[in-house]
Design a protein around this motif. Sequence first.
Motif, PDB file in Angstrom:
ATOM      1  N   ALA A 169      -2.261   1.517 -13.121  1.00 56.88           N
ATOM      2  CA  ALA A 169      -2.022   0.113 -12.772  1.00 56.88           C
ATOM      3  C   ALA A 169      -2.664  -0.278 -11.450  1.00 56.88           C
ATOM      4  CB  ALA A 169      -0.517  -0.123 -12.684  1.00 56.88           C
ATOM      5  N   GLY A 170      -2.625  -1.572 -11.176  1.00 56.09           N
ATOM      6  CA  GLY A 170      -2.907  -2.079  -9.838  1.00 56.09           C
ATOM      7  C   GLY A 170      -1.618  -2.062  -9.039  1.00 56.09           C
ATOM      8  N   GLY A 227      -3.318  10.588  -8.304  1.00 51.97           N
ATOM      9  CA  GLY A 227      -4.665  10.020  -8.351  1.00 51.97           C
ATOM     10  C   GLY A 227      -4.732   8.624  -8.921  1.00 51.97           C
ATOM     11  N   ARG A 228      -3.646   8.185  -9.574  1.00 49.60           N
ATOM     12  CA  ARG A 228      -3.625   6.809 -10.046  1.00 49.60           C
ATOM     13  C   ARG A 228      -2.180   6.310 -10.100  1.00 49.60           C
ATOM     14  NH1 ARG A 228      -5.198   6.792 -16.443  1.00 49.60           N
ATOM     15  NH2 ARG A 228      -3.322   7.797 -17.239  1.00 49.60           N
ATOM     16  N   LEU A 229      -2.000   4.990 -10.133  1.00 49.70           N
ATOM     17  CA  LEU A 229      -0.643   4.434 -10.092  1.00 49.70           C
ATOM     18  C   LEU A 229      -0.082   4.242 -11.497  1.00 49.70           C
ATOM     19  CD1 LEU A 229       1.828   3.175  -8.839  1.00 49.70           C
ATOM     20  CD2 LEU A 229       0.557   1.060  -8.473  1.00 49.70           C
ATOM     21  N   THR A 230       0.925   5.050 -11.815  1.00 55.61           N
ATOM     22  CA  THR A 230       1.657   4.918 -13.076  1.00 55.61           C
ATOM     23  C   THR A 230       3.127   5.099 -12.732  1.00 55.61           C
ATOM     24  OG1 THR A 230      -0.165   5.843 -14.367  1.00 55.61           O
ATOM     25  CG2 THR A 230       2.017   5.892 -15.384  1.00 55.61           C
ATOM     26  N   ARG A 231       3.916   4.056 -12.899  1.00 57.49           N
ATOM     27  CA  ARG A 231       5.335   4.145 -12.535  1.00 57.49           C
ATOM     28  C   ARG A 231       6.144   3.579 -13.685  1.00 57.49           C
ATOM     29  NH1 ARG A 231       6.185   0.511  -8.078  1.00 57.49           N
ATOM     30  NH2 ARG A 231       4.792   1.842  -6.891  1.00 57.49           N
ATOM     31  N   LEU A 232       6.512   4.460 -14.610  1.00 58.86           N
ATOM     32  CA  LEU A 232       7.202   3.999 -15.811  1.00 58.86           C
ATOM     33  C   LEU A 232       8.695   3.851 -15.548  1.00 58.86           C
ATOM     34  CD1 LEU A 232       5.351   5.998 -18.619  1.00 58.86           C
ATOM     35  CD2 LEU A 232       4.669   3.917 -17.410  1.00 58.86           C
ATOM     36  N   PHE A 233       9.323   3.002 -16.357  1.00 64.09           N
ATOM     37  CA  PHE A 233      10.752   2.688 -16.234  1.00 64.09           C
ATOM     38  C   PHE A 233      11.600   3.961 -16.221  1.00 64.09           C
ATOM     39  CE2 PHE A 233      14.577   0.836 -18.702  1.00 64.09           C
ATOM     40  CZ  PHE A 233      15.214   0.444 -17.540  1.00 64.09           C
ATOM     41  N   LEU A 234      12.447   4.117 -15.201  1.00 66.07           N
ATOM     42  CA  LEU A 234      13.402   5.217 -15.052  1.00 66.07           C
ATOM     43  C   LEU A 234      12.756   6.578 -14.820  1.00 66.07           C
ATOM     44  CD1 LEU A 234      15.934   4.206 -17.897  1.00 66.07           C
ATOM     45  CD2 LEU A 234      15.985   3.559 -15.476  1.00 66.07           C
ATOM     46  N   SER A 235      11.485   6.600 -14.465  1.00 68.82           N
ATOM     47  CA  SER A 235      10.795   7.861 -14.183  1.00 68.82           C
ATOM     48  C   SER A 235      11.124   8.342 -12.770  1.00 68.82           C
ATOM     49  CB  SER A 235       9.284   7.661 -14.299  1.00 68.82           C
ATOM     50  OG  SER A 235       8.851   6.802 -13.237  1.00 68.82           O
ATOM     51  N   ASP A 236      10.664   9.549 -12.412  1.00 70.98           N
ATOM     52  CA  ASP A 236      10.846  10.066 -11.049  1.00 70.98           C
ATOM     53  C   ASP A 236      10.232   9.115 -10.024  1.00 70.98           C
ATOM     54  OD1 ASP A 236      12.171  12.256 -11.915  1.00 70.98           O
ATOM     55  OD2 ASP A 236      10.500  13.660 -11.672  1.00 70.98           O
ATOM     56  N   ASP A 282       0.835  -1.211   0.000  1.00 69.62           N
ATOM     57  CA  ASP A 282       0.000   0.000   0.000  1.00 69.62           C
ATOM     58  C   ASP A 282       0.866   1.257   0.000  1.00 69.62           C
ATOM     59  OD1 ASP A 282      -2.244  -1.569  -0.010  1.00 69.62           O
ATOM     60  OD2 ASP A 282      -2.602  -1.436   2.149  1.00 69.62           O
ATOM     61  N   ALA A 283       1.891   1.246   0.862  1.00 66.40           N
ATOM     62  CA  ALA A 283       2.769   2.414   0.947  1.00 66.40           C
ATOM     63  C   ALA A 283       3.521   2.613  -0.375  1.00 66.40           C
ATOM     64  CB  ALA A 283       3.754   2.241   2.096  1.00 66.40           C
ATOM     65  N   PHE A 284       3.931   1.494  -0.975  1.00 59.56           N
ATOM     66  CA  PHE A 284       4.715   1.543  -2.216  1.00 59.56           C
ATOM     67  C   PHE A 284       3.890   2.131  -3.368  1.00 59.56           C
ATOM     68  CE2 PHE A 284       7.785  -0.676  -5.190  1.00 59.56           C
ATOM     69  CZ  PHE A 284       8.922  -0.128  -4.634  1.00 59.56           C
ATOM     70  N   ALA A 285       2.570   1.912  -3.323  1.00 59.00           N
ATOM     71  CA  ALA A 285       1.684   2.395  -4.398  1.00 59.00           C
ATOM     72  C   ALA A 285       1.636   3.916  -4.463  1.00 59.00           C
ATOM     73  CB  ALA A 285       0.279   1.815  -4.216  1.00 59.00           C
ATOM     74  N   ALA A 286       2.155   4.585  -3.423  1.00 60.83           N
ATOM     75  CA  ALA A 286       2.164   6.052  -3.429  1.00 60.83           C
ATOM     76  C   ALA A 286       3.195   6.607  -4.415  1.00 60.83           C
ATOM     77  CB  ALA A 286       2.464   6.568  -2.021  1.00 60.83           C
ATOM     78  N   PHE A 287       4.152   5.778  -4.844  1.00 62.52           N
ATOM     79  CA  PHE A 287       5.177   6.258  -5.782  1.00 62.52           C
ATOM     80  C   PHE A 287       4.638   6.185  -7.203  1.00 62.52           C
ATOM     81  CE2 PHE A 287       7.618   4.489  -2.154  1.00 62.52           C
ATOM     82  CZ  PHE A 287       8.067   5.716  -1.668  1.00 62.52           C
ATOM     83  N   THR A 288       4.086   7.300  -7.665  1.00 58.71           N
ATOM     84  CA  THR A 288       3.433   7.333  -8.965  1.00 58.71           C
ATOM     85  C   THR A 288       3.836   8.590  -9.743  1.00 58.71           C
ATOM     86  OG1 THR A 288       1.298   7.387 -10.110  1.00 58.71           O
ATOM     87  CG2 THR A 288       1.373   8.386  -7.914  1.00 58.71           C
ATOM     88  N   ASP A 289       3.829   8.465 -11.052  1.00 58.46           N
ATOM     89  CA  ASP A 289       4.109   9.614 -11.916  1.00 58.46           C
ATOM     90  C   ASP A 289       2.858  10.448 -12.174  1.00 58.46           C
ATOM     91  OD1 ASP A 289       6.895   9.033 -12.454  1.00 58.46           O
ATOM     92  OD2 ASP A 289       6.204   7.348 -13.662  1.00 58.46           O
ATOM     93  N   GLU A 290       1.691   9.899 -11.847  1.00 59.28           N
ATOM     94  CA  GLU A 290       0.442  10.612 -12.120  1.00 59.28           C
ATOM     95  C   GLU A 290      -0.400  10.655 -10.853  1.00 59.28           C
ATOM     96  OE1 GLU A 290      -0.972   9.842 -16.556  1.00 59.28           O
ATOM     97  OE2 GLU A 290      -0.813   7.963 -15.459  1.00 59.28           O
TER      98      GLU A 290
END
Length: 410
Positions: free
Chosen positions: A90-91, A27-36, A17-25
Motif C-alpha cells: 500500500a501507500g 520492505g513494503r507496507l501491508t497492514r491487514l485487519f487484526l494482524s500483528d 512516515d513513522a506509522f508506515a513502519a508498522f507492516t506485516d511484510e
Amino acid sequence: MTDADLEAGRRLMAKLDAFAAFTDEPGRLTRLFLSDAHAKAARAFIGWCGEAGLEARIDAAGNVVARYEGKLAGAPALMIGSHIDTVRDAGRYDGNYGALAALAVVEHLAARRERLDHAIEIVAFGDEEGVRFKTTLTGSRALAGTYPEEALDQRDADGILMREALTAFGGDPDRAASLRARNVAAFVEAHIEQGPVLEAEGLPLGIVTAINGATRLEVGVGGVAGHAGTTPMNLRRDALTAAAEMALAVEARARGEADLVGTVGRFDVQPGAVNVIPGHVQFSIDLRSPDDARRVKAAADIEAGLSAVAAARKVGVRIERAHDANAYACDPGVVAGIARAVEAVGVPPRRLPSGAGHDTMAMGRLCPAGMLFVRCKDGISHNPLESITVEDCAMGLEALTLFARNFSAS
Ligand SMILES: [Zn+2]
C-alpha cells in the motif's frame, strides 16, 4: 497558511512516515485487519493519544477510539477518523491520513487547553480494505449499529477465524454487534482523493458530496468459433467483435453523463487462438454514479444497447447482475460546514463525488456524515507511489480543525 499551520502539517507528515513502519511484510507496507502490524499500529496510536492527554482504547470491534471532552462532560460528540488497515503493498496515506489528522486536531486543541461546546471522538477503524476476510467496514458498521455478525465466522487464507483474531487483538466478538455509538452528532472523515480531479484543477482540497453507488454486470457473448482462413467475413458470428462493440457502447453511455463512470475491466476471449474466430467472450462492467436513479437508468440502457448489438450481429448475450450497492449522499449540513472550512483556508470549495467506498458510508447510517478530500499525486492510491505534499497535508489539517471548531451539535 501560517508558519504554525505548516509546522503542524510537517509533524503530521512525520507521524505518517513513522506509522508506515508498522507492516506485516518487510520492505513494503501491508497492514491487514487484526494482524500483528495492525496491533502494533494501534498501540502506537494509543501511545500518541496518551501524549495528547487522551485515554484511547481498543473497542469490541477492533477500532481504536478516544474522547476529548468539551466544556461540559458528556456533551454530544463530533466523531472524526478513518481507517488504519491497508491493502497489500500500500501507500502510506490512504486511511492513515484521516486517522492521524483526527488525532492532530485534538493535539492542536489540547495544546491550547481549548475546549469546545461539543466533545471530539477520534476513531481509527480497522477493517476498511476487506483484504484479509471477506468482509469490509465491520469497524464503522459496529459503531453505526449495523454490525454483520456473520463476518465473525469468516476465515482468512490461513484458516484463522475472524472471531479468534478479533479476540487476540483485544476486541470482543460477543459485544461487537451491540457496540452502537451513542450521542454522536456527526461524523467527518478526511481522506486522500484517490483520483486525479483535484490535481487536474489545481486544487488542494475537495468536498465530497456523495459516495458513488455501484452496479456490476457479468456479460457472456456467444458466437460461433470457426476457421480464420475459410470463413468469409459476411458469414461470421464473431463473439469478440460483438463484445468489443458492446464495450464501446458502455463507454459511450458513460461519457454522455456527468459523474457516471463505466468500465469494462475484464475481458476473457475463448478459445483464444490466433487462427480461430472467437466463439465466446465473457466480460465485466462496473458502473458507478453518485445518483442511484441515474445509475439504474444507465444500467438498463446499457443492457438494452448490448441486446441490440447482439441482435444485429446474430450472437447470443447473457447479462447477470453481480453486485448492486446504493450511493450514500453526504449530509448537506456537514457538506456545507466542510465547504465553509475549505473556503476559510483560502481554497475555492470544489464539490465532487467519491468513486471509491469509505467508512463514511457506514457511519452515515448512524449520524450526519461527510468527507474532506486531499489532493494526491497523479490520483494514485493502493500503491507505494501514493504521495501528498506537506502543504496539502497542512491545509487539509487546517480545514479539518476549523470544521471541528466551528461545528455546532445542535
Ligand atoms: Zn481508504
